[in-house]
Design an enzyme around this catalytic site. Structure first.
Site, PDB file in Angstrom:
ATOM      1  N   ASN A  34      28.566 -31.630  17.517  1.00  0.00           N
ATOM      2  CA  ASN A  34      29.037 -30.869  18.302  1.00  0.00           C
ATOM      3  C   ASN A  34      27.804 -30.159  19.453  1.00  0.00           C
ATOM      4  O   ASN A  34      27.202 -29.433  18.777  1.00  0.00           O
ATOM      5  CB  ASN A  34      30.047 -29.816  18.145  1.00  0.00           C
ATOM      6  CG  ASN A  34      30.163 -28.680  18.919  1.00  0.00           C
ATOM      7  OD1 ASN A  34      30.160 -28.750  20.175  1.00  0.00           O
ATOM      8  ND2 ASN A  34      30.685 -27.439  18.611  1.00  0.00           N
TER       9      ASN A  34
ATOM     10  N   LYS B  96      27.643 -28.365  21.869  1.00  0.00           N
ATOM     11  CA  LYS B  96      27.809 -27.242  22.570  1.00  0.00           C
ATOM     12  C   LYS B  96      27.158 -27.200  23.941  1.00  0.00           C
ATOM     13  O   LYS B  96      27.121 -28.210  24.447  1.00  0.00           O
ATOM     14  CB  LYS B  96      27.359 -25.852  21.736  1.00  0.00           C
ATOM     15  CG  LYS B  96      27.897 -25.906  20.216  1.00  0.00           C
ATOM     16  CD  LYS B  96      27.506 -24.842  19.385  1.00  0.00           C
ATOM     17  CE  LYS B  96      28.293 -25.025  17.767  1.00  0.00           C
ATOM     18  NZ  LYS B  96      28.078 -23.882  17.362  1.00  0.00           N
TER      19      LYS B  96
ATOM     20  N   HIS C 134      37.925 -24.848  18.979  1.00  0.00           N
ATOM     21  CA  HIS C 134      36.744 -24.277  18.159  1.00  0.00           C
ATOM     22  C   HIS C 134      36.581 -22.918  17.986  1.00  0.00           C
ATOM     23  O   HIS C 134      36.905 -22.244  18.985  1.00  0.00           O
ATOM     24  CB  HIS C 134      35.641 -24.968  19.001  1.00  0.00           C
ATOM     25  CG  HIS C 134      34.111 -24.903  18.435  1.00  0.00           C
ATOM     26  ND1 HIS C 134      33.582 -23.672  18.477  1.00  0.00           N
ATOM     27  CD2 HIS C 134      33.446 -25.829  17.393  1.00  0.00           C
ATOM     28  CE1 HIS C 134      32.335 -23.919  17.507  1.00  0.00           C
ATOM     29  NE2 HIS C 134      32.475 -24.899  16.976  1.00  0.00           N
TER      30      HIS C 134
ATOM     31  N   GLU D 140      34.473 -20.797  18.793  1.00  0.00           N
ATOM     32  CA  GLU D 140      33.640 -20.194  20.104  1.00  0.00           C
ATOM     33  C   GLU D 140      34.544 -20.043  21.142  1.00  0.00           C
ATOM     34  O   GLU D 140      34.693 -18.933  22.082  1.00  0.00           O
ATOM     35  CB  GLU D 140      32.347 -20.943  20.559  1.00  0.00           C
ATOM     36  CG  GLU D 140      31.056 -20.443  19.329  1.00  0.00           C
ATOM     37  CD  GLU D 140      30.452 -21.815  19.058  1.00  0.00           C
ATOM     38  OE1 GLU D 140      30.287 -22.726  19.819  1.00  0.00           O
ATOM     39  OE2 GLU D 140      29.761 -21.643  18.043  1.00  0.00           O
TER      40      GLU D 140
ATOM     41  N   GLU E 123      36.082 -24.845   9.741  1.00  0.00           N
ATOM     42  CA  GLU E 123      34.685 -24.120  10.196  1.00  0.00           C
ATOM     43  C   GLU E 123      35.081 -22.412   9.827  1.00  0.00           C
ATOM     44  O   GLU E 123      35.453 -21.664  10.919  1.00  0.00           O
ATOM     45  CB  GLU E 123      34.434 -24.273  11.405  1.00  0.00           C
ATOM     46  CG  GLU E 123      34.452 -25.863  11.884  1.00  0.00           C
ATOM     47  CD  GLU E 123      33.492 -26.168  13.103  1.00  0.00           C
ATOM     48  OE1 GLU E 123      32.206 -26.709  12.960  1.00  0.00           O
ATOM     49  OE2 GLU E 123      33.623 -25.749  14.185  1.00  0.00           O
TER      50      GLU E 123
ATOM     51  N   GLY F 233      26.227 -21.402  12.947  1.00  0.00           N
ATOM     52  CA  GLY F 233      25.049 -20.949  13.558  1.00  0.00           C
ATOM     53  C   GLY F 233      24.272 -19.994  12.973  1.00  0.00           C
ATOM     54  O   GLY F 233      23.310 -19.396  13.344  1.00  0.00           O
TER      55      GLY F 233
ATOM     56  N   SER G  76      26.744 -24.488   9.711  1.00  0.00           N
ATOM     57  CA  SER G  76      25.495 -24.648   9.166  1.00  0.00           C
ATOM     58  C   SER G  76      25.260 -26.235   8.323  1.00  0.00           C
ATOM     59  O   SER G  76      24.521 -25.888   7.382  1.00  0.00           O
ATOM     60  CB  SER G  76      24.977 -23.509   8.765  1.00  0.00           C
ATOM     61  OG  SER G  76      24.799 -22.340   9.459  1.00  0.00           O
TER      62      SER G  76
HETATM   63  P1  PGA Z   1      26.515 -25.209  13.330  1.00  0.00           P
HETATM   64  O1  PGA Z   1      27.925 -25.281  14.441  1.00  0.00           O
HETATM   65  O2  PGA Z   1      26.300 -26.377  12.621  1.00  0.00           O
HETATM   66  O3  PGA Z   1      25.341 -24.823  14.503  1.00  0.00           O
HETATM   67  O4  PGA Z   1      26.842 -24.048  12.436  1.00  0.00           O
HETATM   68  C1  PGA Z   1      29.043 -25.942  13.595  1.00  0.00           C
HETATM   69  C2  PGA Z   1      30.077 -26.072  14.931  1.00  0.00           C
HETATM   70  O5  PGA Z   1      30.252 -24.950  15.697  1.00  0.00           O
HETATM   71  O6  PGA Z   1      30.621 -26.710  15.102  1.00  0.00           O
END
Ligand code: PGA
Length: 253
Positions: free
Chosen positions: A9, A11, A97, A99, A169, A175, A215
């Site tokens: 992803n 983003k 997701h 976010e 997640e 992140g 992460s």
């Molecule tokens: P990250 O994001 O690996 O940067 O923690 C994962 C995601 O949001 O899909």
């Protein structure tokens, strides 16, 4: 039995040049195993989907969208329909997701509509579920994950459900550099599979791929993938570096 599935992803990062270069590097570096031993998808920003799809068209890399709208067409300024995503070469679409849920403010109900619309439009949705740190600390992890799952899959029969991938997640791990331990991931994945068995059937639950995200890095991917119910990874930050993402793909096979 369940083929590993590694997705990146991206983003809201990159530009047209870097997106195409990253996609090509992933395709070249995973040739021979992508599609054979592991399914791989890259999930760029909407505006680079077409260029990325073209860049990976002769490889086994699939392309996904970070979001999708539930209406087919009309006066929905700024939104993108399932048919539009298919048209530019998408196979997958992320739905819900964290976010989208927590930064943009999408409701559980909206996410459910998106999952259904994606399937009806011929896309394969990746339904993201996961709790906030405060919810975990308050002992509400299972309650939140169950709500995300039930509202996300609302109204789907078993046949349609078989098009869905689930991504667990935990929001506190996204992140932040704070990965769930493999045991924590396994515990929730097992819980999700158990719920799917109750909601549908044991067989369907066994066939459904459940990805972990939050992460994920080259040095923790193998241990996460070693868990019985972790079938793949949804990678954010580490999917932006071809070398890291390729190492994660390697670690999954
Ligand atoms: P990250 O994001 O690996 O940067 O923690 C994962 C995601 O949001 O899909």
């Amino acid at each position: 039995m369940r083929k590993p599935f590694i997705s990146g992803n991206w983003k809201m990062v990159g530009d047209s040049q870097s997106s195409v270069a990253l996609a090509k590097a992933v395709a070249e570096g995973s040739a021979g195993i992508a599609g054979e031993r592991v399914d791989v998808a890259v999930i760029p920003p909407f505006v680079y989907l077409q260029a990325v799809a073209k860049a990976v068209s002769s490889s086994a890399i699939a392309v996904g969208a970070q979001d999708v709208y539930f209406e087919a067409k009309g006066a929905f300024t700024g939104e993108i329909s399932p048919a539009m995503l298919k048209d530019v070469g998408c196979t997958y679409a992320l739905c819900g997701h964290s976010e989208r849920r927590h930064v943009i403010g999408e409701s559980d109900e909206l996410v459910g509509k998106k999952v259904t619309a994606a399937i009806n439009g011929g896309l394969l949705p990746i339904l993201c579920v996961g709790e906030l740190l405060a919810e975990r600390d308050a002992g509400k992890m299972e309650q939140v994950v169950e709500r995300h799952l039930r509202t996300g899959l609302a109204g789907l029969d078993a046949e349609k459900m078989s098009a869905v991938t689930i991504a667990y997640e935990p929001v506190w791990a996204i992140g932040t550099g704070r990965t769930a331990t493999p045991q924590q991931a396994q515990e929730v994945h097992q819980f999700v599979r158990g719920l799917l068995a109750k909601m549908y059937s044991k067989d369907l639950a066994q066939e459904t791929r459940i990805l972990y995200g939050g992460s994920v890095k080259p040095d923790n991917a193998r241990e996460l993938m070693a868990q019985a119910d972790v079938d793949g990874l949804l990678v954010g930050g580490a999917s932006l570096k071809a070398d890291d993402f390729l190492k994660i793909i390697q670690a999954s096979v």
